[in-house]
Design a protein around this motif. Sequence first.
Motif, short mmCIF file in Angstrom:
data_model
loop_
_atom_site.label_atom_id
_atom_site.label_comp_id
_atom_site.label_asym_id
_atom_site.label_seq_id
_atom_site.Cartn_x
_atom_site.Cartn_y
_atom_site.Cartn_z
N ALA A 42 0.86 -1.17 0.00
CA ALA A 42 0.00 0.00 0.00
C ALA A 42 0.90 1.23 0.00
CB ALA A 42 -0.90 -0.02 1.24
N GLU A 43 0.30 2.40 -0.10
CA GLU A 43 1.10 3.61 -0.23
C GLU A 43 2.05 3.79 0.95
OE1 GLU A 43 0.41 8.24 -1.62
OE2 GLU A 43 -1.23 6.80 -1.57
N GLY A 44 1.60 3.45 2.17
CA GLY A 44 2.46 3.56 3.33
C GLY A 44 3.61 2.57 3.27
N ASP A 45 3.35 1.35 2.74
CA ASP A 45 4.41 0.37 2.61
C ASP A 45 5.46 0.82 1.60
OD1 ASP A 45 3.12 -1.37 4.39
OD2 ASP A 45 1.88 -2.18 2.79
N VAL A 46 5.03 1.48 0.53
CA VAL A 46 5.98 1.98 -0.46
C VAL A 46 6.87 3.04 0.18
CG1 VAL A 46 6.21 3.28 -2.61
CG2 VAL A 46 4.51 1.45 -2.43
N ALA A 47 6.30 3.91 1.00
CA ALA A 47 7.10 4.93 1.69
C ALA A 47 8.12 4.26 2.61
CB ALA A 47 6.19 5.86 2.48
N ILE A 77 13.96 2.24 3.49
CA ILE A 77 14.93 1.14 3.53
C ILE A 77 15.94 1.30 2.41
CG2 ILE A 77 15.19 -1.36 3.25
CD1 ILE A 77 12.39 -1.62 4.53
N ARG A 78 15.44 1.64 1.22
CA ARG A 78 16.35 1.85 0.09
C ARG A 78 17.38 2.92 0.41
NH1 ARG A 78 15.09 5.58 -4.92
NH2 ARG A 78 15.58 6.98 -3.20
N ASP A 79 16.92 4.04 0.98
CA ASP A 79 17.82 5.14 1.30
C ASP A 79 18.88 4.71 2.32
OD1 ASP A 79 16.35 6.67 -0.41
OD2 ASP A 79 15.33 7.84 1.14
N ILE A 86 23.62 -10.75 -0.09
CA ILE A 86 22.48 -10.46 0.79
C ILE A 86 22.04 -9.01 0.61
CG2 ILE A 86 21.74 -10.25 3.20
CD1 ILE A 86 23.59 -12.58 3.85
N LEU A 87 22.99 -8.09 0.65
CA LEU A 87 22.69 -6.67 0.48
C LEU A 87 22.03 -6.42 -0.87
CD1 LEU A 87 22.93 -3.65 1.20
CD2 LEU A 87 25.29 -3.73 0.34
N LYS A 88 22.60 -7.01 -1.90
CA LYS A 88 22.08 -6.79 -3.25
C LYS A 88 20.66 -7.36 -3.39
CE LYS A 88 24.52 -8.89 -6.33
NZ LYS A 88 25.64 -9.15 -7.24
N SER A 89 20.43 -8.55 -2.84
CA SER A 89 19.10 -9.18 -2.94
C SER A 89 18.04 -8.34 -2.23
CB SER A 89 19.14 -10.58 -2.34
OG SER A 89 17.86 -11.18 -2.36
N ILE A 90 18.35 -7.88 -1.03
CA ILE A 90 17.38 -7.06 -0.29
C ILE A 90 17.09 -5.78 -1.05
CG2 ILE A 90 17.01 -5.72 1.82
CD1 ILE A 90 18.63 -7.85 3.31
N LEU A 142 13.49 -2.40 -4.43
CA LEU A 142 13.23 -1.62 -5.65
C LEU A 142 12.09 -2.23 -6.46
CD1 LEU A 142 16.61 -0.49 -7.29
CD2 LEU A 142 14.92 0.89 -6.09
N ASP A 143 12.08 -3.56 -6.58
CA ASP A 143 11.01 -4.23 -7.31
C ASP A 143 9.65 -3.94 -6.67
OD1 ASP A 143 12.54 -5.32 -9.30
OD2 ASP A 143 12.65 -7.32 -8.41
N LEU A 144 9.62 -3.97 -5.35
CA LEU A 144 8.38 -3.71 -4.63
C LEU A 144 7.88 -2.30 -4.95
CD1 LEU A 144 7.54 -4.61 -0.98
CD2 LEU A 144 7.11 -2.31 -1.81
N ILE A 145 8.78 -1.32 -4.89
CA ILE A 145 8.40 0.07 -5.16
C ILE A 145 7.92 0.22 -6.60
CG2 ILE A 145 9.23 2.45 -5.31
CD1 ILE A 145 11.34 1.68 -3.16
#
Length: 245
Positions: A98-103, A108-110, A170-174, A179-182
């Motif tokens: 949902a929009e909150g999950d994307v935020a 996490i990406r940052d 591990i870092l790359k997979s996460i 990114l895929d989720l977003i």
Amino acid sequence: MTDLAQRMMMDASLSRTEQAALAIGQLAEQAPHGARLGTKKELQEQCGVAKGTFNEALRILQSRGVITVRSGPGGGLFAASPTPIARLGNSILSLDAAEGDVADAVRIRDALDPLLIEDALDHSSAVDITRMRAALDVMRQTAEAGDATGFVRANWELHAAIARVSPNAILKSIYLSVLDLIESHTVSVEPAGDRPLPEYIAERQQLHVDLVDALDRRDRDAALRLIHAHNTTQHEPEAARVHTA
């Protein structure tokens, strides 16, 4: 109606690619390790999707370690046994973004960006830099065309190219799973606030050009300063309203 077609109807909020990946992934997970699921043509027809859509679904499943694809006589799609790292990525992608999950995913990406920049400084090759510059070219083209959504997606592809340099599986997979989720839940981007979107996009374009230049010349101080600026100013998805599916 085929079993795969029925599986694809389980979540109409997903794109056709995601539906196909979910259906085939469930089929693979329920099959014994190494079991033959069928030929690409058979499974594509059962899913009822275009060839390009089906191939993109296969790419997703292969990257997650869910299936293997073999060519030649007796070839086709086979159930694989996901590694623990692949299962970790799958658990992230199973979130209902949902929009909150994307935020939350953007946060996490940052947080992971500086680690990946460190790895890119130490491990990027000339080929890696070329891939990054290709993503920059798409960012520039979409910016010039006024395509805000295309610009954001090209931006994510640049970050994915940087992440793929990392030797840390591990870092790359996460990171790539986040990114895929977003990306998979982004429908469109529209201006938000009073600031002109073209002005903001131009600034972000230049920041990323400077970042890739810093990686190319192995300028650690500049690269880390730029990724800090990247993640402490307004983010790409928050430069405008990102509508999620």
